[in-house]
Design a protein around this motif. Structure first.
Motif, short mmCIF file in Angstrom:
data_model
loop_
_atom_site.label_atom_id
_atom_site.label_comp_id
_atom_site.label_asym_id
_atom_site.label_seq_id
_atom_site.Cartn_x
_atom_site.Cartn_y
_atom_site.Cartn_z
N LYS A 31 0.76 -1.36 0.01
CA LYS A 31 0.14 -0.15 -0.25
C LYS A 31 0.96 1.30 0.00
O LYS A 31 1.94 1.06 0.33
CB LYS A 31 -0.80 0.01 1.21
N LEU A 48 1.59 2.42 5.08
CA LEU A 48 1.44 1.46 5.92
C LEU A 48 1.65 1.88 7.60
O LEU A 48 2.73 2.50 7.77
CB LEU A 48 2.10 0.10 5.87
N GLU A 95 -6.44 -1.04 14.74
CA GLU A 95 -6.83 -0.40 13.19
C GLU A 95 -5.24 -0.19 12.67
O GLU A 95 -5.55 0.53 11.51
CB GLU A 95 -7.20 0.95 13.65
N CYS A 96 -4.36 -0.54 12.95
CA CYS A 96 -2.85 -0.35 12.14
C CYS A 96 -2.91 -1.41 11.11
O CYS A 96 -3.56 -2.72 11.19
CB CYS A 96 -1.78 -0.78 13.42
N ASP A 97 -2.36 -1.05 9.85
CA ASP A 97 -2.13 -2.11 8.79
C ASP A 97 -1.30 -3.08 8.98
O ASP A 97 -1.75 -4.43 8.68
CB ASP A 97 -1.63 -1.40 7.68
N CYS A 99 5.01 4.80 10.41
CA CYS A 99 4.53 4.49 9.31
C CYS A 99 5.56 4.46 8.09
O CYS A 99 6.31 5.07 8.24
CB CYS A 99 3.36 5.49 8.83
#
Length: 126
Positions: free
Chosen positions: A18, A21, A28-30, A44
């Motif tokens: 993505k 990230l 809720e974190c990727d 991130c």
């Protein structure tokens, strides 16, 4: 081959699939890294043109590139990345940069690689 983080510890290897990230313990974190050494929202990774940038977003234990703690840094293949107690090696060729590593945490404009012109740039046939 897309960029990925090859796990050097017990954590999962991570495909950078993505544009951005989010890493942390929060659901809720990727990428969820379940460790008390990892903040709820730790850092991130963003794909910027032909390279990756990592940014610490106020974590307690920080982010390290090749052993040096950084708030923000550019990642190139072969770099060792540490997030909390998880260690990764940056792999993949989508970065398009040389193997030389700039000073961590220092950014300026990155010129497009001479080997691959930026999209939309066209050269006259020579």
């Amino acid at each position: 081959m897309p960029a990925h983080l090859l796990s050097l510890t017990d954590g999962p290897s991570i495909l950078i699939d993505k544009p951005i990230l989010l890493f942390g313990r929060h659901e809720e974190c990727d990428v969820q890294l379940n460790s008390k050494k990892v903040s709820r929202r730790h850092c991130c990774i963003a794909q910027v043109n032909d390279y990756l940038v990592i940014r610490d977003i106020g974590s307690t234990n920080g982010v390290r590139i090749n052993g040096e703690r950084v708030v923000e840094g550019k990642l190139v293949p072969g770099d060792e990345l540490q997030i909390g107690n998880f260690k990764y090696q940056v792999c993949g060729d989508v970065l398009g940069q040389s193997k030389e590593h700039p000073t961590p945490g220092v950014f300026g404009p990155v010129p497009p690689s001479a080997e691959s012109p930026a999209e939309g740039d066209e050269e006259d046939g020579e």
